[in-house]
Design a protein around this motif. Structure first.
Motif, PDB file in Angstrom:
ATOM      1  N   ARG A 122     -22.370  13.247  50.106  1.00  0.00           N
ATOM      2  CA  ARG A 122     -23.799  13.569  50.125  1.00  0.00           C
ATOM      3  C   ARG A 122     -24.049  15.064  50.237  1.00  0.00           C
ATOM      4  O   ARG A 122     -25.060  15.578  49.757  1.00  0.00           O
ATOM      5  CB  ARG A 122     -24.466  12.832  51.296  1.00  0.00           C
ATOM      6  N   ASP A 189     -21.660   8.890  47.701  1.00  0.00           N
ATOM      7  CA  ASP A 189     -23.000   9.068  48.252  1.00  0.00           C
ATOM      8  C   ASP A 189     -23.826   7.859  47.835  1.00  0.00           C
ATOM      9  O   ASP A 189     -24.204   7.718  46.672  1.00  0.00           O
ATOM     10  CB  ASP A 189     -23.641  10.360  47.732  1.00  0.00           C
ATOM     11  N   SER A 191     -26.825   7.127  48.793  1.00  0.00           N
ATOM     12  CA  SER A 191     -28.249   7.343  49.081  1.00  0.00           C
ATOM     13  C   SER A 191     -29.166   6.612  48.111  1.00  0.00           C
ATOM     14  O   SER A 191     -30.159   5.992  48.517  1.00  0.00           O
ATOM     15  CB  SER A 191     -28.578   8.836  49.055  1.00  0.00           C
TER      16      SER A 191
END
Length: 265
Positions: A122, A189, A191
């Motif tokens: 990230r 990542d 997200s």
């Protein structure tokens, strides 16, 4: 407890009932779940793995990506006749568990993320930290590496015996297994994918976690639908080992409520 092997992956199994599968962190092993194997086996068939490249498990071939680890989990569930399962991952294990929930939700009853994260990819600092850990392990060797890093995984006031246990487990890491895990973390990542998770989820975090941190666990709880968050006061990153009674109680309550409500929080 018994030890068994599926497709060159070692597992420790205890109890009977609905399967609860445990994935350890980057510096751990199945033995990091001793308190869960004994404490939760009264209600569940508790299954803890030595991840590929750890403990008695063979390395995955080549340079595996996160999907390869997720596929290893799914293959193991089928080989152990353990699907659908409750899947609990600590730290790196939680990142693997998250990928399983994204790729193969049909094999899961629930998802439990303990002191975990969206992945170290990230941020640039996260990617750098993973590379630095590999360099440190290579330069210093596993014993010195564990002695330096292991104490950071527990809260400052942790029981010295727990701290020593965390260090001892980390001292057993194999360089290739750790290097693969660190590379995978640096490339990950989640997200943008958390919102697609449909599995009922519990996020657990030690209130003094200085590795992934409470704020990161709050993000997971906010961005994954159908999720609740439990903070364990006085515990660090290794909350399941530092405060096993409180950790097990949080897991037991979550799973019992799912059973009562038919798999819906």
């Amino acid at each position: 407890m018994i030890r068994t092997k599926v497709s060159d992956v070692d597992f420790v199994v205890a109890g009977s009932g609905t399967p609860l599968v445990l994935l350890h962190g980057i510096g751990g092993a199945a033995d990091a779940f001793d308190a869960q194997l004994s404490g939760l086996a009264g209600d569940h068939r508790v299954i803890a793995w030595d991840a590929p490249g750890y403990g008695g498990s063979a390395d995955l071939p080549g340079e595996p990506d996160l999907d390869a680890y997720a596929d290893a989990v799914v293959s193991a569930l089928r080989g152990l006749d353990a699907e659908p399962a409750h899947l609990l991952g600590v730290s790196w294990g939680g990142v693997i568990a998250t990928r399983v929930a994204i790729r193969a939700p049909e094999v899961l009853r629930s998802l439990i993320l303990a002191d975990s994260s969206r992945g170290s990819g990230r941020t640039a600092d996260g990617r750098k930290a993973m590379a630095e850990r590999v360099r440190e392990l290579t330069a210093r060797g596993a014993d010195a590496f564990a002695a330096a890093r292991g104490p950071r995984l527990v809260a400052p006031g942790a029981d010295p015996a727990v701290r020593e246990r965390v260090v001892a487990l980390m001292s057993r890491v194999r360089p290739r297994g750790y290097r693969n895990a660190a590379r995978v973390m640096a490339a990950t990542d989640h997200s943008a994918q958390l919102a697609v998770i449909t599995t009922p989820t519990l996020v657990v975090v030690g209130g003094e976690d200085a590795v992934t941190g409470v704020a990161e666990s709050r993000v997971l709880a906010e961005q994954i639908p159908d999720t609740r968050l439990v903070e364990i006061p006085g515990a660090g990153h290794a909350a399941n080992q530092e405060r096993p009674a409180e950790f097990n109680a949080a897991v037991r309550t979550f799973l019992a409520e799912l059973d009562v409500r038919g798999g819906v929080l």
